[in-house]
Write a protein that holds these residues in place. Sequence first.
Motif, PDB file in Angstrom:
ATOM      1  N   ARG A  26      34.081  37.451  53.352  1.00  0.00           N
ATOM      2  CA  ARG A  26      33.890  37.651  51.910  1.00  0.00           C
ATOM      3  C   ARG A  26      35.156  38.234  51.284  1.00  0.00           C
ATOM      4  N   ALA A  27      35.768  39.200  51.959  1.00  0.00           N
ATOM      5  CA  ALA A  27      36.996  39.808  51.439  1.00  0.00           C
ATOM      6  C   ALA A  27      38.122  38.774  51.352  1.00  0.00           C
ATOM      7  N   MET A  28      38.248  37.918  52.344  1.00  0.00           N
ATOM      8  CA  MET A  28      39.285  36.880  52.325  1.00  0.00           C
ATOM      9  C   MET A  28      39.001  35.836  51.246  1.00  0.00           C
ATOM     10  N   ALA A  29      37.726  35.502  51.037  1.00  0.00           N
ATOM     11  CA  ALA A  29      37.355  34.486  50.058  1.00  0.00           C
ATOM     12  C   ALA A  29      37.476  34.984  48.628  1.00  0.00           C
ATOM     13  N   ARG A  30      37.359  36.298  48.437  1.00  0.00           N
ATOM     14  CA  ARG A  30      37.429  36.896  47.097  1.00  0.00           C
ATOM     15  C   ARG A  30      38.464  38.023  47.091  1.00  0.00           C
ATOM     16  N   PRO A  31      39.742  37.658  47.074  1.00  0.00           N
ATOM     17  CA  PRO A  31      40.795  38.681  47.101  1.00  0.00           C
ATOM     18  C   PRO A  31      40.599  39.713  45.991  1.00  0.00           C
ATOM     19  N   GLY A  32      40.821  40.951  46.331  1.00  0.00           N
ATOM     20  CA  GLY A  32      40.692  42.035  45.368  1.00  0.00           C
ATOM     21  C   GLY A  32      39.340  42.723  45.403  1.00  0.00           C
ATOM     22  N   GLY A 134      45.834  48.852  40.014  1.00  0.00           N
ATOM     23  CA  GLY A 134      47.154  48.577  40.565  1.00  0.00           C
ATOM     24  C   GLY A 134      47.584  47.154  40.355  1.00  0.00           C
ATOM     25  N   ALA A 135      47.971  46.495  41.432  1.00  0.00           N
ATOM     26  CA  ALA A 135      48.531  45.144  41.357  1.00  0.00           C
ATOM     27  C   ALA A 135      47.514  44.166  40.777  1.00  0.00           C
ATOM     28  N   ARG A 136      48.033  43.224  39.987  1.00  0.00           N
ATOM     29  CA  ARG A 136      47.202  42.176  39.389  1.00  0.00           C
ATOM     30  C   ARG A 136      47.254  40.947  40.300  1.00  0.00           C
ATOM     31  N   LEU A 137      46.077  40.461  40.696  1.00  0.00           N
ATOM     32  CA  LEU A 137      45.970  39.338  41.619  1.00  0.00           C
ATOM     33  C   LEU A 137      45.406  38.113  40.905  1.00  0.00           C
ATOM     34  N   THR A 138      45.958  36.946  41.216  1.00  0.00           N
ATOM     35  CA  THR A 138      45.430  35.678  40.725  1.00  0.00           C
ATOM     36  C   THR A 138      45.490  34.672  41.866  1.00  0.00           C
ATOM     37  N   GLY A 139      44.692  33.624  41.746  1.00  0.00           N
ATOM     38  CA  GLY A 139      44.729  32.577  42.740  1.00  0.00           C
ATOM     39  C   GLY A 139      43.342  32.192  43.203  1.00  0.00           C
ATOM     40  N   PRO A 140      43.259  31.405  44.282  1.00  0.00           N
ATOM     41  CA  PRO A 140      41.971  30.937  44.787  1.00  0.00           C
ATOM     42  C   PRO A 140      41.018  32.091  45.089  1.00  0.00           C
ATOM     43  N   GLY A 141      39.760  31.922  44.652  1.00  0.00           N
ATOM     44  CA  GLY A 141      38.743  32.930  44.898  1.00  0.00           C
ATOM     45  C   GLY A 141      38.666  34.007  43.835  1.00  0.00           C
ATOM     46  N   ILE A 142      39.549  33.940  42.832  1.00  0.00           N
ATOM     47  CA  ILE A 142      39.570  34.926  41.753  1.00  0.00           C
ATOM     48  C   ILE A 142      39.332  34.172  40.443  1.00  0.00           C
ATOM     49  N   ALA A 143      38.243  34.496  39.733  1.00  0.00           N
ATOM     50  CA  ALA A 143      37.888  33.774  38.510  1.00  0.00           C
ATOM     51  C   ALA A 143      38.991  33.849  37.461  1.00  0.00           C
ATOM     52  N   THR A 144      39.463  35.027  37.138  1.00  0.00           N
ATOM     53  CA  THR A 144      40.562  35.190  36.179  1.00  0.00           C
ATOM     54  C   THR A 144      41.654  36.028  36.822  1.00  0.00           C
ATOM     55  N   THR A 145      41.413  37.336  36.918  1.00  0.00           N
ATOM     56  CA  THR A 145      42.330  38.223  37.617  1.00  0.00           C
ATOM     57  C   THR A 145      41.507  39.284  38.354  1.00  0.00           C
ATOM     58  N   ALA A 146      42.132  39.913  39.300  1.00  0.00           N
ATOM     59  CA  ALA A 146      41.549  41.046  40.018  1.00  0.00           C
ATOM     60  C   ALA A 146      42.643  42.091  40.149  1.00  0.00           C
ATOM     61  N   ALA A 147      42.246  43.316  40.432  1.00  0.00           N
ATOM     62  CA  ALA A 147      43.223  44.390  40.643  1.00  0.00           C
ATOM     63  C   ALA A 147      42.921  45.068  41.970  1.00  0.00           C
ATOM     64  N   LEU A 148      43.974  45.452  42.673  1.00  0.00           N
ATOM     65  CA  LEU A 148      43.815  46.118  43.964  1.00  0.00           C
ATOM     66  C   LEU A 148      44.989  47.061  44.189  1.00  0.00           C
ATOM     67  N   SER A 149      44.694  48.232  44.723  1.00  0.00           N
ATOM     68  CA  SER A 149      45.737  49.208  45.054  1.00  0.00           C
ATOM     69  C   SER A 149      46.442  48.769  46.331  1.00  0.00           C
ATOM     70  N   LEU A 150      47.601  48.178  46.165  1.00  0.00           N
ATOM     71  CA  LEU A 150      48.404  47.686  47.288  1.00  0.00           C
ATOM     72  C   LEU A 150      49.552  48.647  47.570  1.00  0.00           C
ATOM     73  N   PRO A 151      50.176  48.520  48.741  1.00  0.00           N
ATOM     74  CA  PRO A 151      51.412  49.268  48.963  1.00  0.00           C
ATOM     75  C   PRO A 151      52.413  48.913  47.859  1.00  0.00           C
ATOM     76  N   PRO A 152      53.354  49.794  47.555  1.00  0.00           N
ATOM     77  CA  PRO A 152      54.219  49.633  46.377  1.00  0.00           C
ATOM     78  C   PRO A 152      55.282  48.542  46.466  1.00  0.00           C
TER      79      PRO A 152
END
Length: 190
Positions: A26-32, A134-152
């Motif tokens: 599920r985490a891999m299919a829906r990044p963030g 944090g970081a703004r994520l886009t791509g497969p599995g993300i409807a519009t955008t997602a955010a996730l606290s990633l390393p800097p």
Amino acid sequence: MQTEALTGGFAAAPTEAALAFRAVMRAMARPGTIEQIMGAEPPPPLSPAAGAVLLTLCDPETPLYLAGAVDTPMVRDWITFHTGASLVDRPRAMFALGPWSALLPLADYPIGTAEYPDRATTLIVEMAQLTHTGARLTGPGIATTAALSLPPDMAAFQRNAAQFPLGLDFLFTSGHDLAALPRSTRVEGQ
């Protein structure tokens, strides 16, 4: 082998491994997204989430690299007893586990080949915490955008995504939390 290494695995292995595998997928299919992953009680400094990922994805055919603070005799014994995974150096790793700074440089890991893009390393990055900021994520599995606290190191994630279909995949663990960043996900600054 220390006797403490014999404890901390899944109590009901088939059920807990299936639940953990679903959480990883599920985490891999829906990044963030941040999933809860339970069942493992690995020795410190491993998080329960990292322990559950190892119990689920590693076996005697899995080359695993341990980096930095997680490379301790107790952790090595626990992994060997519970998974049988081969502990190797970076260039041979299918999985690499540790804190972000100890896993660098990313260029040392296999990114797959045109014929076999699945022969890339998955990095399991131990984090202090995971949040939807944090970081703004886009791509497969993300409807519009997602955010996730990633390393800097945004540039490292951007370079990785630019290599798609080659590249590294990332699993981030903290406590019982798990999030993923597949190589197909585009990352923008915070």
